[in-house]
Design a protein around this motif. Structure first.
Motif, PDB file in Angstrom:
ATOM      1  N   PHE A   1      -0.985   3.200  -4.690  1.00 11.77           N
ATOM      2  CA  PHE A   1      -1.238   1.797  -4.391  1.00 11.77           C
ATOM      3  C   PHE A   1      -2.694   1.657  -3.974  1.00 11.77           C
ATOM      4  CE2 PHE A   1       3.294   2.002  -3.968  1.00 11.77           C
ATOM      5  CZ  PHE A   1       3.713   0.777  -4.458  1.00 11.77           C
ATOM      6  N   PHE A   2      -3.382   0.730  -4.586  1.00 11.62           N
ATOM      7  CA  PHE A   2      -4.786   0.517  -4.282  1.00 11.62           C
ATOM      8  C   PHE A   2      -4.948  -0.645  -3.310  1.00 11.62           C
ATOM      9  CE2 PHE A   2      -4.810   2.683  -8.345  1.00 11.62           C
ATOM     10  CZ  PHE A   2      -5.742   3.684  -8.100  1.00 11.62           C
ATOM     11  N   GLU A   3      -5.995  -0.502  -2.489  1.00 15.09           N
ATOM     12  CA  GLU A   3      -6.353  -1.525  -1.519  1.00 15.09           C
ATOM     13  C   GLU A   3      -5.148  -1.860  -0.638  1.00 15.09           C
ATOM     14  OE1 GLU A   3      -9.501  -2.178  -1.205  1.00 15.09           O
ATOM     15  OE2 GLU A   3     -10.076  -1.143  -3.023  1.00 15.09           O
ATOM     16  N   ALA A   4      -4.766  -3.124  -0.555  1.00 18.50           N
ATOM     17  CA  ALA A   4      -3.681  -3.535   0.335  1.00 18.50           C
ATOM     18  C   ALA A   4      -2.350  -3.687  -0.393  1.00 18.50           C
ATOM     19  CB  ALA A   4      -4.048  -4.850   1.018  1.00 18.50           C
ATOM     20  N   ALA A   5      -2.223  -3.135  -1.603  1.00 11.48           N
ATOM     21  CA  ALA A   5      -0.983  -3.275  -2.375  1.00 11.48           C
ATOM     22  C   ALA A   5       0.209  -2.654  -1.655  1.00 11.48           C
ATOM     23  CB  ALA A   5      -1.147  -2.661  -3.753  1.00 11.48           C
ATOM     24  N   ILE A   6      -0.032  -1.675  -0.790  1.00  7.83           N
ATOM     25  CA  ILE A   6       1.068  -1.049  -0.044  1.00  7.83           C
ATOM     26  C   ILE A   6       1.811  -2.082   0.793  1.00  7.83           C
ATOM     27  CG2 ILE A   6      -0.302  -0.371   1.959  1.00  7.83           C
ATOM     28  CD1 ILE A   6       2.482   1.706   0.306  1.00  7.83           C
ATOM     29  N   ASP A   7       1.118  -3.154   1.164  1.00  7.39           N
ATOM     30  CA  ASP A   7       1.757  -4.204   1.960  1.00  7.39           C
ATOM     31  C   ASP A   7       2.950  -4.825   1.231  1.00  7.39           C
ATOM     32  OD1 ASP A   7      -0.100  -3.743   3.940  1.00  7.39           O
ATOM     33  OD2 ASP A   7      -1.387  -5.419   3.341  1.00  7.39           O
ATOM     34  N   LEU A   8       2.995  -4.706  -0.087  1.00  6.57           N
ATOM     35  CA  LEU A   8       4.098  -5.256  -0.874  1.00  6.57           C
ATOM     36  C   LEU A   8       5.400  -4.495  -0.669  1.00  6.57           C
ATOM     37  CD1 LEU A   8       2.183  -5.811  -4.235  1.00  6.57           C
ATOM     38  CD2 LEU A   8       2.814  -7.557  -2.534  1.00  6.57           C
ATOM     39  N   VAL A   9       5.314  -3.208  -0.346  1.00  6.10           N
ATOM     40  CA  VAL A   9       6.516  -2.380  -0.240  1.00  6.10           C
ATOM     41  C   VAL A   9       6.662  -1.662   1.103  1.00  6.10           C
ATOM     42  CG1 VAL A   9       6.702  -2.027  -2.730  1.00  6.10           C
ATOM     43  CG2 VAL A   9       5.361  -0.428  -1.343  1.00  6.10           C
ATOM     44  N   ASP A  10       5.647  -1.705   1.930  1.00  3.38           N
ATOM     45  CA  ASP A  10       5.661  -0.952   3.187  1.00  3.38           C
ATOM     46  C   ASP A  10       6.873  -1.281   4.053  1.00  3.38           C
ATOM     47  OD1 ASP A  10       4.434   0.966   4.949  1.00  3.38           O
ATOM     48  OD2 ASP A  10       3.915  -0.735   6.246  1.00  3.38           O
ATOM     49  N   HIS A  11       7.286  -2.521   4.065  1.00  6.91           N
ATOM     50  CA  HIS A  11       8.423  -2.940   4.896  1.00  6.91           C
ATOM     51  C   HIS A  11       9.750  -2.328   4.419  1.00  6.91           C
ATOM     52  CE1 HIS A  11       8.566  -5.788   1.562  1.00  6.91           C
ATOM     53  NE2 HIS A  11       9.848  -5.950   1.851  1.00  6.91           N
ATOM     54  N   LEU A  12       9.779  -1.777   3.213  1.00  7.66           N
ATOM     55  CA  LEU A  12      11.000  -1.181   2.670  1.00  7.66           C
ATOM     56  C   LEU A  12      11.222   0.256   3.144  1.00  7.66           C
ATOM     57  CD1 LEU A  12      10.659  -2.488  -0.988  1.00  7.66           C
ATOM     58  CD2 LEU A  12      12.092  -3.419   0.843  1.00  7.66           C
ATOM     59  N   ALA A  13      10.167   0.915   3.578  1.00  2.00           N
ATOM     60  CA  ALA A  13      10.277   2.308   4.041  1.00  2.00           C
ATOM     61  C   ALA A  13      10.843   2.331   5.452  1.00  2.00           C
ATOM     62  CB  ALA A  13       8.907   2.976   4.016  1.00  2.00           C
ATOM     63  N   PRO A  14      11.712   3.299   5.744  1.00  2.00           N
ATOM     64  CA  PRO A  14      12.267   3.363   7.099  1.00  2.00           C
ATOM     65  C   PRO A  14      11.189   3.705   8.118  1.00  2.00           C
ATOM     66  CG  PRO A  14      12.914   5.284   5.807  1.00  2.00           C
ATOM     67  CD  PRO A  14      12.201   4.362   4.891  1.00  2.00           C
ATOM     68  N   GLU A  15      11.270   3.104   9.269  1.00  2.00           N
ATOM     69  CA  GLU A  15      10.345   3.360  10.363  1.00  2.00           C
ATOM     70  C   GLU A  15      10.701   4.695  10.986  1.00  2.00           C
ATOM     71  OE1 GLU A  15       7.228   2.217  12.177  1.00  2.00           O
ATOM     72  OE2 GLU A  15       7.680   0.989  10.473  1.00  2.00           O
ATOM     73  N   MET A  16       9.718   5.516  11.248  1.00  2.36           N
ATOM     74  CA  MET A  16       9.991   6.770  11.957  1.00  2.36           C
ATOM     75  C   MET A  16       8.953   6.953  13.039  1.00  2.36           C
ATOM     76  SD  MET A  16       8.844   9.841   9.388  1.00  2.36           S
ATOM     77  CE  MET A  16       9.746   9.231   8.010  1.00  2.36           C
ATOM     78  N   SER A  17       9.333   7.664  14.050  1.00  4.83           N
ATOM     79  CA  SER A  17       8.434   7.891  15.173  1.00  4.83           C
ATOM     80  C   SER A  17       7.363   8.901  14.789  1.00  4.83           C
ATOM     81  CB  SER A  17       9.225   8.415  16.375  1.00  4.83           C
ATOM     82  OG  SER A  17       9.698   9.726  16.097  1.00  4.83           O
ATOM     83  N   ALA A  18       6.290   8.924  15.570  1.00  2.00           N
ATOM     84  CA  ALA A  18       5.238   9.912  15.354  1.00  2.00           C
ATOM     85  C   ALA A  18       5.788  11.319  15.565  1.00  2.00           C
ATOM     86  CB  ALA A  18       4.063   9.641  16.286  1.00  2.00           C
ATOM     87  N   GLU A  19       6.734  11.477  16.483  1.00  2.00           N
ATOM     88  CA  GLU A  19       7.343  12.785  16.735  1.00  2.00           C
ATOM     89  C   GLU A  19       8.093  13.289  15.502  1.00  2.00           C
ATOM     90  OE1 GLU A  19       7.734  10.112  18.734  1.00  2.00           O
ATOM     91  OE2 GLU A  19       6.696  10.728  20.564  1.00  2.00           O
ATOM     92  N   THR A  20       8.883  12.404  14.890  1.00  2.00           N
ATOM     93  CA  THR A  20       9.616  12.772  13.676  1.00  2.00           C
ATOM     94  C   THR A  20       8.649  13.100  12.548  1.00  2.00           C
ATOM     95  OG1 THR A  20      11.492  11.388  14.307  1.00  2.00           O
ATOM     96  CG2 THR A  20      11.304  11.967  11.978  1.00  2.00           C
ATOM     97  N   LEU A  21       7.619  12.296  12.413  1.00  2.00           N
ATOM     98  CA  LEU A  21       6.625  12.533  11.384  1.00  2.00           C
ATOM     99  C   LEU A  21       5.928  13.880  11.582  1.00  2.00           C
ATOM    100  CD1 LEU A  21       5.224  11.436   8.895  1.00  2.00           C
ATOM    101  CD2 LEU A  21       3.649  10.215  10.396  1.00  2.00           C
ATOM    102  N   ALA A  22       5.614  14.219  12.825  1.00  2.00           N
ATOM    103  CA  ALA A  22       4.979  15.511  13.117  1.00  2.00           C
ATOM    104  C   ALA A  22       5.887  16.662  12.695  1.00  2.00           C
ATOM    105  CB  ALA A  22       4.625  15.611  14.599  1.00  2.00           C
ATOM    106  N   GLU A  23       7.171  16.545  12.957  1.00  2.00           N
ATOM    107  CA  GLU A  23       8.105  17.604  12.558  1.00  2.00           C
ATOM    108  C   GLU A  23       8.204  17.717  11.041  1.00  2.00           C
ATOM    109  OE1 GLU A  23       9.584  20.072  14.247  1.00  2.00           O
ATOM    110  OE2 GLU A  23       8.277  19.327  15.839  1.00  2.00           O
ATOM    111  N   LEU A  24       8.121  16.588  10.344  1.00  2.00           N
ATOM    112  CA  LEU A  24       8.157  16.612   8.884  1.00  2.00           C
ATOM    113  C   LEU A  24       6.862  17.170   8.297  1.00  2.00           C
ATOM    114  CD1 LEU A  24       9.860  13.160   8.237  1.00  2.00           C
ATOM    115  CD2 LEU A  24      10.872  15.426   7.924  1.00  2.00           C
ATOM    116  N   MET A  25       5.770  17.031   9.031  1.00  2.00           N
ATOM    117  CA  MET A  25       4.480  17.538   8.564  1.00  2.00           C
ATOM    118  C   MET A  25       4.425  19.065   8.585  1.00  2.00           C
ATOM    119  SD  MET A  25       1.751  15.018  10.328  1.00  2.00           S
ATOM    120  CE  MET A  25       1.336  13.421   9.679  1.00  2.00           C
ATOM    121  N   ARG A  26       5.169  19.688   9.466  1.00  2.00           N
ATOM    122  CA  ARG A  26       5.095  21.148   9.580  1.00  2.00           C
ATOM    123  C   ARG A  26       5.491  21.853   8.281  1.00  2.00           C
ATOM    124  NH1 ARG A  26       6.874  23.237  15.378  1.00  2.00           N
ATOM    125  NH2 ARG A  26       5.899  25.068  14.509  1.00  2.00           N
ATOM    126  N   PRO A  27       6.649  21.570   7.668  1.00  2.00           N
ATOM    127  CA  PRO A  27       6.945  22.230   6.391  1.00  2.00           C
ATOM    128  C   PRO A  27       6.002  21.781   5.275  1.00  2.00           C
ATOM    129  CG  PRO A  27       8.721  20.718   6.999  1.00  2.00           C
ATOM    130  CD  PRO A  27       7.782  20.773   8.158  1.00  2.00           C
TER     131      PRO A  27
END
Length: 85
Positions: A4-30
């Protein structure tokens, strides 16, 4: 391509589930382990503030094993450098 270029992500961003920074950090490790397997030692990140917080958590716990070049939107710059009111 899934890019997605520029601000096009704004069209679909609301569809992705919200996750905490802690959960994201754990997913980043693998994900980092996968990056190492293919020889990557650094990344460029253009994601939102939540990923910045997740990278900071990994670094604080000694688990950040990649060089990260982080793009920070101007509207979040004061917060990133710790000067936000």
């Amino acid at each position: 391509t899934g890019i997605f270029f520029e601000a096009a992500i704004d069209l679909v961003d609301h569809l992705a589930p919200e996750m905490s920074a802690e959960t994201l950090a754990e997913l980043m490790r693998p994900a980092m382990e996968n990056a190492w397997r293919v020889g990557l030692t650094g990344i460029h990140d253009f994601d939102v503030r939540r990923s910045f917080a997740a990278f900071q958590m990994l670094k604080a716990h000694g688990h950040l094993g990649l060089r990260v070049v982080k793009q920070i939107q101007v509207r979040h710059l004061a917060e990133a450098v710790g000067t936000a009111a």
